[in-house]
Structure formats: structure tokens, C-alpha cells
Design a protein around this motif. Structure first.
Motif, PDB file in Angstrom:
ATOM      1  N   THR A  50      15.259   3.229  -3.880  1.00 22.29           N
ATOM      2  CA  THR A  50      14.314   2.126  -3.768  1.00 22.29           C
ATOM      3  C   THR A  50      12.926   2.645  -3.408  1.00 22.29           C
ATOM      4  O   THR A  50      11.915   2.228  -3.992  1.00 22.29           O
ATOM      5  CB  THR A  50      14.780   1.123  -2.696  1.00 22.29           C
ATOM      6  OG1 THR A  50      16.102   0.686  -2.999  1.00 22.29           O
ATOM      7  CG2 THR A  50      13.853  -0.085  -2.648  1.00 22.29           C
ATOM      8  N   TRP A  51      12.874   3.556  -2.446  1.00 22.12           N
ATOM      9  CA  TRP A  51      11.600   4.127  -1.991  1.00 22.12           C
ATOM     10  C   TRP A  51      10.861   4.810  -3.137  1.00 22.12           C
ATOM     11  O   TRP A  51       9.657   4.642  -3.311  1.00 22.12           O
ATOM     12  CB  TRP A  51      11.881   5.123  -0.864  1.00 22.12           C
ATOM     13  CG  TRP A  51      10.661   5.751  -0.256  1.00 22.12           C
ATOM     14  CD1 TRP A  51      10.163   6.994  -0.509  1.00 22.12           C
ATOM     15  CD2 TRP A  51       9.790   5.173   0.718  1.00 22.12           C
ATOM     16  NE1 TRP A  51       9.038   7.245   0.245  1.00 22.12           N
ATOM     17  CE2 TRP A  51       8.790   6.121   1.012  1.00 22.12           C
ATOM     18  CE3 TRP A  51       9.760   3.946   1.383  1.00 22.12           C
ATOM     19  CZ2 TRP A  51       7.770   5.886   1.928  1.00 22.12           C
ATOM     20  CZ3 TRP A  51       8.748   3.710   2.302  1.00 22.12           C
ATOM     21  CH2 TRP A  51       7.772   4.667   2.568  1.00 22.12           C
ATOM     22  N   GLN A  52      11.602   5.555  -3.949  1.00 23.00           N
ATOM     23  CA  GLN A  52      10.992   6.249  -5.080  1.00 23.00           C
ATOM     24  C   GLN A  52      10.587   5.274  -6.184  1.00 23.00           C
ATOM     25  O   GLN A  52       9.542   5.440  -6.821  1.00 23.00           O
ATOM     26  CB  GLN A  52      11.950   7.303  -5.628  1.00 23.00           C
ATOM     27  CG  GLN A  52      12.201   8.461  -4.672  1.00 23.00           C
ATOM     28  CD  GLN A  52      13.235   9.439  -5.196  1.00 23.00           C
ATOM     29  OE1 GLN A  52      14.013   9.115  -6.094  1.00 23.00           O
ATOM     30  NE2 GLN A  52      13.256  10.649  -4.631  1.00 23.00           N
ATOM     31  N   PHE A  58       3.152   6.104  -1.617  1.00 20.09           N
ATOM     32  CA  PHE A  58       1.814   5.619  -1.968  1.00 20.09           C
ATOM     33  C   PHE A  58       1.495   4.305  -1.250  1.00 20.09           C
ATOM     34  O   PHE A  58       0.444   4.159  -0.626  1.00 20.09           O
ATOM     35  CB  PHE A  58       1.721   5.437  -3.486  1.00 20.09           C
ATOM     36  CG  PHE A  58       0.519   4.666  -3.940  1.00 20.09           C
ATOM     37  CD1 PHE A  58      -0.746   5.240  -3.948  1.00 20.09           C
ATOM     38  CD2 PHE A  58       0.649   3.347  -4.372  1.00 20.09           C
ATOM     39  CE1 PHE A  58      -1.860   4.528  -4.369  1.00 20.09           C
ATOM     40  CE2 PHE A  58      -0.452   2.622  -4.792  1.00 20.09           C
ATOM     41  CZ  PHE A  58      -1.713   3.218  -4.793  1.00 20.09           C
ATOM     42  N   LEU A  59       2.418   3.344  -1.332  1.00 18.52           N
ATOM     43  CA  LEU A  59       2.185   2.037  -0.710  1.00 18.52           C
ATOM     44  C   LEU A  59       2.070   2.162   0.803  1.00 18.52           C
ATOM     45  O   LEU A  59       1.218   1.517   1.424  1.00 18.52           O
ATOM     46  CB  LEU A  59       3.315   1.070  -1.069  1.00 18.52           C
ATOM     47  CG  LEU A  59       3.337   0.530  -2.498  1.00 18.52           C
ATOM     48  CD1 LEU A  59       4.544  -0.370  -2.709  1.00 18.52           C
ATOM     49  CD2 LEU A  59       2.050  -0.226  -2.814  1.00 18.52           C
ATOM     50  N   PHE A  60       2.917   2.999   1.411  1.00 15.23           N
ATOM     51  CA  PHE A  60       2.889   3.172   2.866  1.00 15.23           C
ATOM     52  C   PHE A  60       1.566   3.799   3.306  1.00 15.23           C
ATOM     53  O   PHE A  60       0.945   3.349   4.275  1.00 15.23           O
ATOM     54  CB  PHE A  60       4.063   4.051   3.309  1.00 15.23           C
ATOM     55  CG  PHE A  60       4.071   4.338   4.795  1.00 15.23           C
ATOM     56  CD1 PHE A  60       4.552   3.396   5.683  1.00 15.23           C
ATOM     57  CD2 PHE A  60       3.571   5.535   5.289  1.00 15.23           C
ATOM     58  CE1 PHE A  60       4.552   3.646   7.053  1.00 15.23           C
ATOM     59  CE2 PHE A  60       3.557   5.799   6.645  1.00 15.23           C
ATOM     60  CZ  PHE A  60       4.055   4.850   7.536  1.00 15.23           C
ATOM     61  N   LEU A  62      -1.293   3.799   1.664  1.00 14.32           N
ATOM     62  CA  LEU A  62      -2.372   2.849   1.403  1.00 14.32           C
ATOM     63  C   LEU A  62      -2.437   1.780   2.492  1.00 14.32           C
ATOM     64  O   LEU A  62      -3.517   1.472   3.022  1.00 14.32           O
ATOM     65  CB  LEU A  62      -2.163   2.192   0.040  1.00 14.32           C
ATOM     66  CG  LEU A  62      -3.278   1.280  -0.456  1.00 14.32           C
ATOM     67  CD1 LEU A  62      -4.530   2.081  -0.772  1.00 14.32           C
ATOM     68  CD2 LEU A  62      -2.840   0.499  -1.692  1.00 14.32           C
ATOM     69  N   LEU A  63      -1.287   1.219   2.839  1.00 17.59           N
ATOM     70  CA  LEU A  63      -1.227   0.188   3.872  1.00 17.59           C
ATOM     71  C   LEU A  63      -1.673   0.740   5.225  1.00 17.59           C
ATOM     72  O   LEU A  63      -2.400   0.073   5.976  1.00 17.59           O
ATOM     73  CB  LEU A  63       0.187  -0.383   3.971  1.00 17.59           C
ATOM     74  CG  LEU A  63       0.392  -1.527   4.973  1.00 17.59           C
ATOM     75  CD1 LEU A  63      -0.494  -2.712   4.619  1.00 17.59           C
ATOM     76  CD2 LEU A  63       1.854  -1.952   5.023  1.00 17.59           C
ATOM     77  N   ALA A  64      -1.266   1.979   5.526  1.00 13.27           N
ATOM     78  CA  ALA A  64      -1.670   2.608   6.790  1.00 13.27           C
ATOM     79  C   ALA A  64      -3.188   2.780   6.842  1.00 13.27           C
ATOM     80  O   ALA A  64      -3.822   2.550   7.881  1.00 13.27           O
ATOM     81  CB  ALA A  64      -0.981   3.959   6.943  1.00 13.27           C
ATOM     82  N   GLY A  65      -3.787   3.177   5.720  1.00 14.35           N
ATOM     83  CA  GLY A  65      -5.238   3.325   5.662  1.00 14.35           C
ATOM     84  C   GLY A  65      -5.955   2.003   5.840  1.00 14.35           C
ATOM     85  O   GLY A  65      -6.963   1.910   6.552  1.00 14.35           O
ATOM     86  N   ILE A  66      -5.431   0.948   5.188  1.00 13.70           N
ATOM     87  CA  ILE A  66      -6.035  -0.386   5.302  1.00 13.70           C
ATOM     88  C   ILE A  66      -5.986  -0.873   6.753  1.00 13.70           C
ATOM     89  O   ILE A  66      -6.995  -1.341   7.299  1.00 13.70           O
ATOM     90  CB  ILE A  66      -5.316  -1.384   4.371  1.00 13.70           C
ATOM     91  CG1 ILE A  66      -5.616  -1.061   2.903  1.00 13.70           C
ATOM     92  CG2 ILE A  66      -5.736  -2.825   4.685  1.00 13.70           C
ATOM     93  CD1 ILE A  66      -4.813  -1.874   1.915  1.00 13.70           C
ATOM     94  N   LEU A  67      -4.810  -0.760   7.387  1.00 13.15           N
ATOM     95  CA  LEU A  67      -4.659  -1.230   8.764  1.00 13.15           C
ATOM     96  C   LEU A  67      -5.502  -0.407   9.739  1.00 13.15           C
ATOM     97  O   LEU A  67      -6.100  -0.951  10.672  1.00 13.15           O
ATOM     98  CB  LEU A  67      -3.183  -1.189   9.170  1.00 13.15           C
ATOM     99  CG  LEU A  67      -2.253  -2.142   8.403  1.00 13.15           C
ATOM    100  CD1 LEU A  67      -0.812  -1.953   8.846  1.00 13.15           C
ATOM    101  CD2 LEU A  67      -2.693  -3.594   8.597  1.00 13.15           C
ATOM    102  N   THR A  68      -5.561   0.911   9.514  1.00 14.02           N
ATOM    103  CA  THR A  68      -6.381   1.778  10.362  1.00 14.02           C
ATOM    104  C   THR A  68      -7.849   1.391  10.267  1.00 14.02           C
ATOM    105  O   THR A  68      -8.560   1.307  11.276  1.00 14.02           O
ATOM    106  CB  THR A  68      -6.216   3.253   9.955  1.00 14.02           C
ATOM    107  OG1 THR A  68      -4.847   3.616  10.091  1.00 14.02           O
ATOM    108  CG2 THR A  68      -7.068   4.158  10.827  1.00 14.02           C
TER     109      THR A  68
END
Length: 296
Positions: A50-52, A58-60, A62-68
Motif C-alpha cells: 500500500t505504501w509503495q 512522497f506524500l509523507f 510533502l505533508l511534513a513540509g507543509i505542516l512544518t
């Protein structure tokens, strides 16, 4: 992080930043891969598959960058919006202006169809920026539909999802639900967002694969039309009261910098505005150059 910074600014779409940075196609593909079948995979314990399949790394990231970015830059951007709005809008104006050129360069063949798509996109985005707000009833069905529409706008370059909610008259309702932790309303809105995101991302991915030139022309038009919204020097025509009881601009008209001070009584700071526009152009060109070096 750049997408997070854009999402803090009302009227600026994170989709614009995704397009500028060259991750737009990958983002749509990753979102489109998040299907109900993947949920079944998870229930069966197929975590790695599922992760692959959904490009999880990529999504994780990207989301980490947005939240940071939201956590670290929200105060700075909010301060600039409150005290020097013409400066922050100047930067984003330059950002979108150079993006029009760069994305337009990706259109391999210009003809009557691509020109027509460009014009339609520009007119559509412009009409949204000058539209008179509606007042949708805050029923579960309307909240669901609003969530689906707003999330579609968020992944389109040039159109802000929060601005769409404002036009529908539901911005204060949704914001109030988050503030009051109204789980029933938040759940309905979130379901609308999920439905809109999964369906619209697939449509966009299909269009970019089968009609790329026309789709890119339409998206470029959206950026052109959105320049009206991010023009730095504005006069407030009417106001609205937000969920905190404060007066915030509702309808605005654009002014030339030399007229701004005479009409508003505030300094235009046009020299610094021009510097920030140029800085945005240089930043985007630098990102494009670095992207090409990495890919090569």
C-alpha cells in the motif's frame, strides 16, 4: 514548505506552488492511487504494498513540509498580511507571473484549442476573483458539496479553496466548526473533501495524460486570471465580519501604486514591492535550474 506558506495566505493556492516546483503530476498520481482498494489492502495487512502504491514516502515528506511551514511561517506571514500586505502580495504576484511563462513553455503545440483553453481558464479564474459572495445554507448536504468544491480548488493552480468557501458563504461556518471542535460538521466537510479530492485528482491526471497541451493551457489561464486577486495594491469596497467578530475585506478593487497612497492614505512601498516581485522571479528560475540539474 512552500505549499504550506502559500496555504497560509488566503487567495493563494498550494496547487500553484506544486505546479511551479514540478511535482504536480506526481502529486495527482499519488492522490489518485488512494482508492478504497488500498484501504482493503491495509485491512489485509499489506502495508508495504500500500505504501509503495500510493507513493507514501512522497506524500509523507510533502505533508511534513507543509505542516512544518505552517507551524513556522504562519506568524510571520500573518504579521506581514496584517502590517505590510502589499509586500507579501508583491512576492506572490511575481511568483505567479513567472509561473505563467514557465508553465506556458511546457505547452508543445499552440493552436486554436490551446488558445481557447487559455482564454477560458483566465476568464474563469478572473470571474471567481470578482464574484459576489453567495450564502449557501449550512445543511449537511451543502457542507459536503462545499468541501468537495473547495478541495478541488485547492489542487488547481491559481484558485484558493478558502476563497471558494468565502464565495459560498460557508467560510465562517467551517472555521467556526473547527474552532468549536464540531465533529459532526467537520466529518461531513472532510467526507466532501475526500470525495472531491479522489475523483477530481483522477480526472486531472487523465486530462494531463490524454490532452496535456489543452489542460496545461487551461491551468496556465487559471494562473493568469488569478493575478487579479494577488495584485498588491487594492482599495477595499466592502467589508465582512469574520467568526471572531472582526471586520475583514470582502470586495476589493485594484489600484496603481501611485494612486494607492492618495486613496488609502497608506504608503505604497512600491519600490520594495518591485524588489520582492523580482526576488520571486529569481527564486522560481533558480528552482527550475536546480530541478534540471538534479534530473540530469
Amino acid at each position: 514548505m512552500a505549499m504550506g506558506a502559500a496555504d497560509v495566505v488566503p487567495g493563494v493556492s498550494g496547487g500553484t506552488i506544486a505546479f511551479i516546483s514540478g511535482i504536480y503530476d506526481r502529486l495527482l498520481a499519488a492522490i489518485s492511487a488512494c482508492t478504497p482498494a488500498k484501504l482493503i489492502w491495509l485491512l489485509k495487512g499489506r502495508f508495504r504494498e500500500t505504501w509503495q502504491a500510493i507513493d507514501g514516502a512522497f506524500l509523507f515528506t510533502l505533508l511534513a513540509g507543509i505542516l512544518t511551514s505552517i507551524a513556522s511561517l504562519a506568524r510571520l506571514i500573518s504579521y506581514l498580511l496584517d502590517n505590510h500586505p502589499e509586500l507579501i502580495w508583491s512576492f506572490f504576484f511575481g511568483l505567479i507571473l513567472v509561473s505563467v511563462v514557465l508553465i506556458g513553455k511546457q505547452i508543445q503545440r499552440w493552436n486554436i484549442w490551446t488558445v481557447g483553453a487559455l482564454v477560458i481558464g483566465a476568464v474563469f479564474a478572473y470571474l471567481i476573483t470578482v464574484a459576489v459572495p453567495l450564502q449557501w445554507p449550512a445543511t449537511p448536504l451543502m457542507i459536503f458539496i462545499a468541501g468537495a468544491i473547495a478541495i478541488c480548488a485547492m489542487i488547481l493552480p491559481g484558485i484558493s479553496g478558502s476563497f471558494i468557501l468565502l464565495l459560498l458563504g460557508l467560510y465562517a461556518v467551517v472555521l467556526g466548526a473547527v474552532k468549536d471542535f464540531n465533529l459532526s460538521l467537520i466529518s461531513v466537510f472532510a467526507l466532501g473533501c475526500i470525495a472531491g479530492l479522489l475523483s477530481f485528482s483522477r480526472l486531472l491526471s487523465w486530462l494531463l495524460e490524454h490532452a496535456r497541451n489543452i489542460t496545461l493551457a487551461f491551468l496556465t489561464g487559471l494562473l493568469v486570471g488569478s493575478l487579479n486577486k494577488v495584485w498588491p495594491w487594492k482599495e477595499v469596497i466592502s467589508w465582512r465580519v469574520d467568526s471572531q467578530g472582526e471586520r475583514v475585506p470582502l470586495l476589493e478593487s485594484n489600484l496603481w501604486p501611485q494612486h494607492y497612497q492618495a486613496v488609502t492614505g497608506e504608503p505604497a512601498y512600491w519600490q520594495w514591492g518591485l524588489v520582492l516581485m523580482l526576488a520571486a522571479v529569481v527564486l522560481v528560475l533558480l528552482l527550475e535550474w536546480l530541478g534540471k540539474r538534479v534530473s540530469n
